[in-house]
Design a protein around this motif. Structure first.
Motif, PDB file in Angstrom:
ATOM      1  N   TYR A 160       4.252   7.358  -0.469  1.00 52.02           N
ATOM      2  CA  TYR A 160       2.892   7.657  -0.942  1.00 52.02           C
ATOM      3  C   TYR A 160       2.006   6.419  -0.799  1.00 52.02           C
ATOM      4  O   TYR A 160       2.410   5.304  -1.169  1.00 52.02           O
ATOM      5  N   LEU A 161       0.808   6.623  -0.258  1.00 48.52           N
ATOM      6  CA  LEU A 161      -0.183   5.555  -0.216  1.00 48.52           C
ATOM      7  C   LEU A 161      -0.729   5.362  -1.622  1.00 48.52           C
ATOM      8  O   LEU A 161      -1.081   6.346  -2.295  1.00 48.52           O
ATOM      9  N   HIS A 162      -0.815   4.134  -2.059  1.00 46.24           N
ATOM     10  CA  HIS A 162      -1.140   3.913  -3.468  1.00 46.24           C
ATOM     11  C   HIS A 162      -2.576   4.327  -3.809  1.00 46.24           C
ATOM     12  O   HIS A 162      -3.485   4.217  -2.978  1.00 46.24           O
ATOM     13  N   THR A 163      -2.745   4.830  -5.012  1.00 46.92           N
ATOM     14  CA  THR A 163      -4.074   5.190  -5.521  1.00 46.92           C
ATOM     15  C   THR A 163      -4.671   4.033  -6.307  1.00 46.92           C
ATOM     16  O   THR A 163      -5.850   4.044  -6.640  1.00 46.92           O
ATOM     17  N   SER A 164      -3.843   3.051  -6.622  1.00 43.33           N
ATOM     18  CA  SER A 164      -4.232   1.853  -7.357  1.00 43.33           C
ATOM     19  C   SER A 164      -3.054   0.886  -7.265  1.00 43.33           C
ATOM     20  O   SER A 164      -1.897   1.325  -7.208  1.00 43.33           O
ATOM     21  N   PRO A 165      -3.296  -0.419  -7.269  1.00 47.11           N
ATOM     22  CA  PRO A 165      -2.183  -1.381  -7.247  1.00 47.11           C
ATOM     23  C   PRO A 165      -1.641  -1.684  -8.646  1.00 47.11           C
ATOM     24  O   PRO A 165      -0.905  -2.648  -8.821  1.00 47.11           O
ATOM     25  N   GLU A 166      -1.960  -0.852  -9.617  1.00 44.62           N
ATOM     26  CA  GLU A 166      -1.676  -1.178 -11.021  1.00 44.62           C
ATOM     27  C   GLU A 166      -0.193  -1.414 -11.316  1.00 44.62           C
ATOM     28  O   GLU A 166       0.166  -2.419 -11.949  1.00 44.62           O
ATOM     29  N   TYR A 167       0.674  -0.506 -10.878  1.00 45.21           N
ATOM     30  CA  TYR A 167       2.088  -0.644 -11.265  1.00 45.21           C
ATOM     31  C   TYR A 167       2.717  -1.921 -10.709  1.00 45.21           C
ATOM     32  O   TYR A 167       3.340  -2.685 -11.455  1.00 45.21           O
TER      33      TYR A 167
ATOM     34  N   CYS B 188      -8.071  -4.611  -2.284  1.00 45.85           N
ATOM     35  CA  CYS B 188      -7.284  -3.829  -1.339  1.00 45.85           C
ATOM     36  C   CYS B 188      -7.891  -2.449  -1.117  1.00 45.85           C
ATOM     37  O   CYS B 188      -8.772  -2.013  -1.852  1.00 45.85           O
ATOM     38  N   LYS B 189      -7.388  -1.789  -0.084  1.00 44.47           N
ATOM     39  CA  LYS B 189      -7.711  -0.388   0.150  1.00 44.47           C
ATOM     40  C   LYS B 189      -6.801   0.478  -0.706  1.00 44.47           C
ATOM     41  O   LYS B 189      -5.606   0.189  -0.846  1.00 44.47           O
ATOM     42  N   VAL B 190      -7.361   1.540  -1.276  1.00 42.96           N
ATOM     43  CA  VAL B 190      -6.568   2.533  -1.993  1.00 42.96           C
ATOM     44  C   VAL B 190      -6.927   3.908  -1.436  1.00 42.96           C
ATOM     45  O   VAL B 190      -7.946   4.072  -0.762  1.00 42.96           O
ATOM     46  N   PHE B 191      -6.100   4.908  -1.758  1.00 46.12           N
ATOM     47  CA  PHE B 191      -6.221   6.218  -1.118  1.00 46.12           C
ATOM     48  C   PHE B 191      -6.068   7.319  -2.178  1.00 46.12           C
ATOM     49  O   PHE B 191      -5.148   7.256  -3.013  1.00 46.12           O
ATOM     50  N   ARG B 192      -6.948   8.301  -2.133  1.00 47.43           N
ATOM     51  CA  ARG B 192      -6.844   9.422  -3.074  1.00 47.43           C
ATOM     52  C   ARG B 192      -7.148  10.727  -2.345  1.00 47.43           C
ATOM     53  O   ARG B 192      -8.206  10.864  -1.706  1.00 47.43           O
TER      54      ARG B 192
ATOM     55  N   LEU C 234       0.837  -1.201   0.000  1.00 50.06           N
ATOM     56  CA  LEU C 234       0.000   0.000   0.000  1.00 50.06           C
ATOM     57  C   LEU C 234       0.875   1.255   0.000  1.00 50.06           C
ATOM     58  O   LEU C 234       0.459   2.309  -0.487  1.00 50.06           O
ATOM     59  N   LEU C 235       2.066   1.128   0.585  1.00 47.55           N
ATOM     60  CA  LEU C 235       2.987   2.254   0.695  1.00 47.55           C
ATOM     61  C   LEU C 235       4.056   2.142  -0.389  1.00 47.55           C
ATOM     62  O   LEU C 235       4.722   1.109  -0.510  1.00 47.55           O
ATOM     63  N   ASN C 236       4.205   3.198  -1.175  1.00 44.09           N
ATOM     64  CA  ASN C 236       5.134   3.169  -2.306  1.00 44.09           C
ATOM     65  C   ASN C 236       6.060   4.389  -2.285  1.00 44.09           C
ATOM     66  O   ASN C 236       5.770   5.391  -1.630  1.00 44.09           O
ATOM     67  N   ARG C 237       7.147   4.278  -3.031  1.00 49.93           N
ATOM     68  CA  ARG C 237       8.103   5.391  -3.090  1.00 49.93           C
ATOM     69  C   ARG C 237       7.741   6.416  -4.167  1.00 49.93           C
ATOM     70  O   ARG C 237       8.354   7.470  -4.246  1.00 49.93           O
ATOM     71  N   HIS C 238       6.776   6.071  -5.040  1.00 53.34           N
ATOM     72  CA  HIS C 238       6.419   6.984  -6.122  1.00 53.34           C
ATOM     73  C   HIS C 238       4.913   7.242  -6.136  1.00 53.34           C
ATOM     74  O   HIS C 238       4.113   6.331  -5.922  1.00 53.34           O
TER      75      HIS C 238
END
Length: 325
Positions: free
Chosen positions: A67-74, A91-95, A43-47
């Protein structure tokens, strides 16, 4: 604290939470039956994403910004490039900045990818899934599929690919669309206004409506395809019950084109004076390694539950929305 303070209580009724639990069980059974593997990615990403319509929530990470992910796409596409085969993630996503009757900054997303599928094959599987999940709770008529071009031609009697921007502006004025002080908009902005303010309210509420083959300028991570005199993005969206539920692509595999689109996003963000994320080079490296021919889609589970339970406010299907934190 006063005796009648009930703000600690969940927003969703027990019956709604029980229906959510059943929906998630059915969803997992659907994918088990079809041989699609469940995966988890961070859920937590560097980009952050570069998408000009989405903003990420940032948190400290190793002395820098995470950054909390807005989608698990990448990361899911990194799994596909590594040979995972068909996969899904719940999953949970955040925007950031998304709150309202149909939005909560944190929400539940189902995303899945099908190697060997194009966007039409994935539309069929999505239709199968929502009919299975809504059986017994929401009566649906026959599914309707319209191309983006057909939709505008039938509803507004104009061709969204060839008409002049002045024609779009004139239509918006005819429907008294509020521009918020902005009179000079780009072509896609006018198209979005007409779609959301004029066309979407006219879509039938009792049947799934797939809109596909969007303008190339709205391709995001979808591949392009030439149709007669126009180039379209192999992208679709699903509407049901007056709600936008899903967004899917026949996925772009070309790393050079993907980098060009990311850099275009960065430029647009820079011009708007907004935060400009760095590019996710690991994702681009996965594309360079080779993403299999596949289609993918993201489905909003909270909105689907709104339809199943007859609720018109997302806060009524969440245990604790942002307002109850």
């Amino acid at each position: 604290m006063t005796a009648d303070n009930t703000s600690w209580r969940p927003g969703a009724a027990l019956a709604v939470m029980q229906q959510r639990a059943r929906m998630l069980q059915q969803l997992r059974a659907f994918f088990v039956q079809r041989g699609v593997m469940e995966v988890e990615t961070p859920l937590l990403n560097r980009h952050a994403v570069t998408d000009v319509h989405i903003d990420s929530l940032s948190v400290p990470l190793d002395g820098a910004a995470g950054y909390l992910h807005t989608s698990p796409e990448y990361p899911m596409k990194r799994l596909l490039a590594a040979g995972s085969g068909p996969i899904y993630q719940l999953c949970k996503v955040f925007r950031a900045g998304e709150a309202g009757r149909r939005h909560n900054p944190e929400f539940t997303l189902l995303e899945w990818y099908r190697p060997g599928f194009d966007h039409h094959a994935l539309m069929q599987e999505l239709d199968d899934l929502i009919r299975a999940l809504l059986a017994g709770s929401f009566r649906m008529d026959e599914t309707l599929k319209l191309s983006y071009r057909q939709l505008f031609q039938q509803t507004l009697q104009l061709d969204p690919f060839t008409c002049a921007v002045d024609d779009l502006q004139q239509q918006a004025r005819q429907y008294r669309i509020e521009l918020g002080g902005q009179s000079e908009l780009e072509r896609d902005a006018w198209l979005d206004l007409l779609l959301t303010h004029v066309i979407e309210p006219q879509l039938p509420a009792n049947r799934p409506v797939f809109i596909y083959d969007y303008p190339a300028s709205q391709s995001a991570l979808a591949r392009l395809q030439q149709w007669d005199d126009i180039t379209v993005a192999c992208r679709f969206e699903l509407y049901l019950g007056g709600l936008e539920l899903a967004n899917g692509y026949h996925e772009l595999q070309d790393p050079i084109e993907q980098r060009r689109r990311f850099e275009r996003d960065q430029q647009q963000r820079r011009q708007q004076g907004r935060f400009v994320p760095e590019l996710d080079e690991k994702f681009l490296a996965a594309l360079e390694h080779g993403l299999p021919d596949c289609a993918g889609v993201a489905l909003g589970i909270d909105r689907l539950l709104m339809i199943a339970t007859g609720k018109d406010d997302i806060h009524d299907v969440l245990s604790f929305s942002i307002e109850r934190l």
